[in-house]
Design a protein around this motif. Structure first.
Motif, PDB file in Angstrom:
ATOM      1  N   TYR A  17      12.193  72.116  34.708  1.00 31.58           N
ATOM      2  CA  TYR A  17      13.147  73.321  34.666  1.00 31.58           C
ATOM      3  C   TYR A  17      13.643  72.479  36.234  1.00 31.58           C
ATOM      4  O   TYR A  17      12.641  72.080  37.073  1.00 31.58           O
ATOM      5  CB  TYR A  17      12.340  74.272  35.208  1.00 31.58           C
ATOM      6  N   SER A  57      15.034  77.515  39.407  1.00 33.17           N
ATOM      7  CA  SER A  57      14.142  78.899  39.567  1.00 33.17           C
ATOM      8  C   SER A  57      14.968  80.028  38.750  1.00 33.17           C
ATOM      9  O   SER A  57      15.603  80.171  38.974  1.00 33.17           O
ATOM     10  CB  SER A  57      13.788  79.006  40.871  1.00 33.17           C
ATOM     11  N   VAL A  58      14.094  80.327  38.149  1.00 37.51           N
ATOM     12  CA  VAL A  58      15.044  81.848  38.006  1.00 37.51           C
ATOM     13  C   VAL A  58      15.044  82.654  38.956  1.00 37.51           C
ATOM     14  O   VAL A  58      13.870  82.766  40.474  1.00 37.51           O
ATOM     15  CB  VAL A  58      13.476  82.606  36.362  1.00 37.51           C
ATOM     16  N   GLU A 112      13.212  82.284  30.376  1.00 38.38           N
ATOM     17  CA  GLU A 112      11.725  82.400  30.768  1.00 38.38           C
ATOM     18  C   GLU A 112      11.389  81.022  29.129  1.00 38.38           C
ATOM     19  O   GLU A 112      11.739  81.684  28.100  1.00 38.38           O
ATOM     20  CB  GLU A 112      10.419  83.448  29.952  1.00 38.38           C
ATOM     21  N   LEU A 163       8.565  80.989  26.220  1.00 38.85           N
ATOM     22  CA  LEU A 163       7.889  82.603  25.603  1.00 38.85           C
ATOM     23  C   LEU A 163       6.757  81.889  24.479  1.00 38.85           C
ATOM     24  O   LEU A 163       6.966  81.321  23.263  1.00 38.85           O
ATOM     25  CB  LEU A 163       8.190  83.750  24.881  1.00 38.85           C
ATOM     26  N   LEU A 185       4.114  84.019  29.074  1.00 41.20           N
ATOM     27  CA  LEU A 185       5.594  83.596  29.462  1.00 41.20           C
ATOM     28  C   LEU A 185       5.523  82.700  30.893  1.00 41.20           C
ATOM     29  O   LEU A 185       4.009  83.076  31.634  1.00 41.20           O
ATOM     30  CB  LEU A 185       6.378  85.018  30.195  1.00 41.20           C
ATOM     31  N   ARG A 245       7.319  81.400  33.303  1.00 34.43           N
ATOM     32  CA  ARG A 245       8.365  80.845  33.930  1.00 34.43           C
ATOM     33  C   ARG A 245       9.113  80.331  34.411  1.00 34.43           C
ATOM     34  O   ARG A 245       8.630  79.250  35.352  1.00 34.43           O
ATOM     35  CB  ARG A 245       8.971  82.249  35.342  1.00 34.43           C
TER      36      ARG A 245
END
Length: 173
Positions: A136, A139-140, A148, A150, A159, A161
């Motif tokens: 990633y 960041s969410v 996310e 899953l 999950l 994140r």
């Protein structure tokens, strides 16, 4: 996860790893800028635009962007092998992906209704994928929502994140 190929006796038991801090903030920003430039003029399918970082895309990525991509791929590969306590993980390929939601609606859109979110098993697509990893770059909750990873396990959904610099690694199954 039962029945996946990395399992004993040929390798470590199937599992999932989440490691933070593999890419610095500066590297994340450099990668995102390179990808924004490199993805210009590429076709989109739904929310995703994809590019294989290979010799064919080196000019598109620029020397610095290509070198950083190679460095980060190697760093994730070595860190995953270290955490699994195995001597080697072989590189089978990679894919750079940008998600735009809502999907881009321009002349490069192939199928705006493409469902990017279908559950899948990487090994079902590429037989040599005994381990898969994501990295990633943001960041969410900071510049986007969702994204996310899953896992649909028999006993529960799990999950992961998105967190900038985080590479989840997972065995198939």
């Amino acid at each position: 996860v039962q029945g996946c190929t990395p399992g004993p006796p040929s390798g470590p038991a199937c599992q999932r790893l989440v490691v933070d801090g593999v890419a610095t903030t500066a590297e994340q920003k450099q990668m995102m800028a390179m990808m924004d430039d490199s993805f210009d003029g590429l076709y989109h399918q739904g929310a995703e635009t994809l590019m294989v970082p290979s010799a064919d895309s080196r000019d598109r990525m620029g020397e610095a962007g290509f070198a950083l991509t190679v460095e980060l791929l190697e760093r994730v590969r070595l860190r995953t092998a270290q955490l699994l306590n195995i001597s080697e993980i072989f590189y089978s390929g990679s894919l750079l992906k940008r998600m735009d939601y809502p999907p881009l609606e321009d002349e490069m859109q192939i199928n705006a209704k493409h469902d990017t979110w279908n559950p899948h098993v990487d090994k079902a697509n590429i037989a040599s994928y005994d381990w898969s990893a994501l990295l990633y770059l943001n960041s969410v909750g900071e510049s986007f929502g969702g994204g996310e990873l899953l896992f649909h396990d028999a006993d529960a959904d799990r999950l992961v994140r998105p967190l900038a610099g985080r590479p989840p690694a997972l065995s198939p199954g």
